[in-house]
Design a protein around this motif. Sequence first.
Motif, PDB file in Angstrom:
ATOM      1  N   UNK A 110     -45.694   0.730 -21.473  1.00  0.00           N
ATOM      2  CA  UNK A 110     -47.090  -0.148 -20.301  1.00  0.00           C
ATOM      3  C   UNK A 110     -47.101   0.213 -18.810  1.00  0.00           C
ATOM      4  N   UNK A 111     -47.999   0.112 -18.473  1.00  0.00           N
ATOM      5  CA  UNK A 111     -48.212   0.693 -16.881  1.00  0.00           C
ATOM      6  C   UNK A 111     -48.885   0.022 -15.786  1.00  0.00           C
ATOM      7  N   UNK A 112     -48.358  -0.359 -14.548  1.00  0.00           N
ATOM      8  CA  UNK A 112     -48.442  -0.899 -13.808  1.00  0.00           C
ATOM      9  C   UNK A 112     -49.119  -0.182 -13.106  1.00  0.00           C
ATOM     10  N   UNK A 113     -50.592  -0.626 -12.254  1.00  0.00           N
ATOM     11  CA  UNK A 113     -50.582   0.082 -11.278  1.00  0.00           C
ATOM     12  C   UNK A 113     -51.537  -0.620  -9.707  1.00  0.00           C
ATOM     13  N   UNK A 114     -51.317   0.325  -8.676  1.00  0.00           N
ATOM     14  CA  UNK A 114     -51.880  -0.745  -8.097  1.00  0.00           C
ATOM     15  C   UNK A 114     -52.741   0.126  -7.177  1.00  0.00           C
ATOM     16  N   UNK A 115     -54.375  -0.485  -7.058  1.00  0.00           N
ATOM     17  CA  UNK A 115     -55.568   0.167  -6.545  1.00  0.00           C
ATOM     18  C   UNK A 115     -56.221  -0.617  -5.495  1.00  0.00           C
ATOM     19  N   UNK A 116     -56.418   0.044  -4.061  1.00  0.00           N
ATOM     20  CA  UNK A 116     -56.978  -0.633  -3.281  1.00  0.00           C
ATOM     21  C   UNK A 116     -58.419  -1.068  -3.598  1.00  0.00           C
ATOM     22  N   UNK A 117     -59.306  -2.038  -3.127  1.00  0.00           N
ATOM     23  CA  UNK A 117     -60.293  -2.401  -3.509  1.00  0.00           C
ATOM     24  C   UNK A 117     -61.281  -1.481  -3.493  1.00  0.00           C
ATOM     25  N   UNK A 118     -60.670  -0.228  -2.047  1.00  0.00           N
ATOM     26  CA  UNK A 118     -62.500   0.033  -1.775  1.00  0.00           C
ATOM     27  C   UNK A 118     -62.551   1.287  -2.754  1.00  0.00           C
ATOM     28  N   UNK A 119     -61.263   1.572  -3.712  1.00  0.00           N
ATOM     29  CA  UNK A 119     -61.123   2.686  -4.593  1.00  0.00           C
ATOM     30  C   UNK A 119     -62.212   1.895  -5.350  1.00  0.00           C
ATOM     31  N   UNK A 120     -63.513   1.759  -6.020  1.00  0.00           N
ATOM     32  CA  UNK A 120     -63.847   1.892  -7.450  1.00  0.00           C
ATOM     33  C   UNK A 120     -63.312   2.352  -8.334  1.00  0.00           C
ATOM     34  N   UNK A 136     -52.969  -9.612  -6.239  1.00  0.00           N
ATOM     35  CA  UNK A 136     -53.761  -8.878  -5.122  1.00  0.00           C
ATOM     36  C   UNK A 136     -53.173  -8.899  -3.628  1.00  0.00           C
ATOM     37  N   UNK A 137     -52.669  -8.157  -3.601  1.00  0.00           N
ATOM     38  CA  UNK A 137     -51.944  -7.897  -1.590  1.00  0.00           C
ATOM     39  C   UNK A 137     -52.038  -7.061  -0.716  1.00  0.00           C
ATOM     40  N   UNK A 138     -51.439  -7.112   0.438  1.00  0.00           N
ATOM     41  CA  UNK A 138     -51.833  -5.898   1.435  1.00  0.00           C
ATOM     42  C   UNK A 138     -50.950  -4.412   0.704  1.00  0.00           C
ATOM     43  N   UNK A 139     -51.858  -3.762   0.806  1.00  0.00           N
ATOM     44  CA  UNK A 139     -51.130  -2.470   0.381  1.00  0.00           C
ATOM     45  C   UNK A 139     -50.344  -1.380   1.523  1.00  0.00           C
ATOM     46  N   UNK A 140     -49.400  -0.150   1.129  1.00  0.00           N
ATOM     47  CA  UNK A 140     -49.280   0.307   2.832  1.00  0.00           C
ATOM     48  C   UNK A 140     -49.752   1.351   3.745  1.00  0.00           C
ATOM     49  N   UNK A 141     -51.155   0.470   2.456  1.00  0.00           N
ATOM     50  CA  UNK A 141     -52.379   1.336   3.646  1.00  0.00           C
ATOM     51  C   UNK A 141     -53.000  -0.082   4.687  1.00  0.00           C
ATOM     52  N   UNK A 142     -52.618  -1.552   4.618  1.00  0.00           N
ATOM     53  CA  UNK A 142     -53.477  -2.229   4.980  1.00  0.00           C
ATOM     54  C   UNK A 142     -54.660  -2.657   4.213  1.00  0.00           C
ATOM     55  N   UNK A 143     -54.509  -1.804   3.156  1.00  0.00           N
ATOM     56  CA  UNK A 143     -55.880  -2.374   2.511  1.00  0.00           C
ATOM     57  C   UNK A 143     -55.631  -3.868   1.416  1.00  0.00           C
TER      58      UNK A 143
END
Length: 167
Positions: A110-120, A136-143
Amino acid sequence: MMEVQLLTPKQWNCYRNRLADFAVQYSDKRLTAASIQAFRALNSAQLVPSVDAAYSEAAVSIARQGSRLLGVGFATNGSKQECFFVVHPEARELGVGTTVARSLISRLGQLTCHVAVDNIPSMALCFRIGMSAVSMFTGPTGKPTLRFERRTFNDAACTRNIDVIPQ
């Protein structure tokens, strides 16, 4: 010709620092400090599937051409804790990230990844390998950050992204 391999514990112990430096240098400052710290602290024993498990706890996959490193992928704790892919700028859009990601899925199941929405580019990679954005959630950088998931076909608990097998 590109070669992709999942690292053994011995290889990990030899190349850990070089791979961490590569990840920091070519990540375009998109990796969190926690991801880099987890990568550097990875216990090599986690790279080997246990006797009673089909998959390992963690995986490190690299792509290279000869001795030239093209990319690295990392996921731990069934990929639910940390996951990243870094591709050398000169090797981007050549399928390196896709190939590395698929090798991680094969090792982890399996694979689970968290990607900031500005990282196209990273979001495109996740969709390309059949991942689904599940929250969707607020990531560690606030994005705003998307959580992507993908499981192998033979995972009985899989309800998303079931690969179609030709009849």
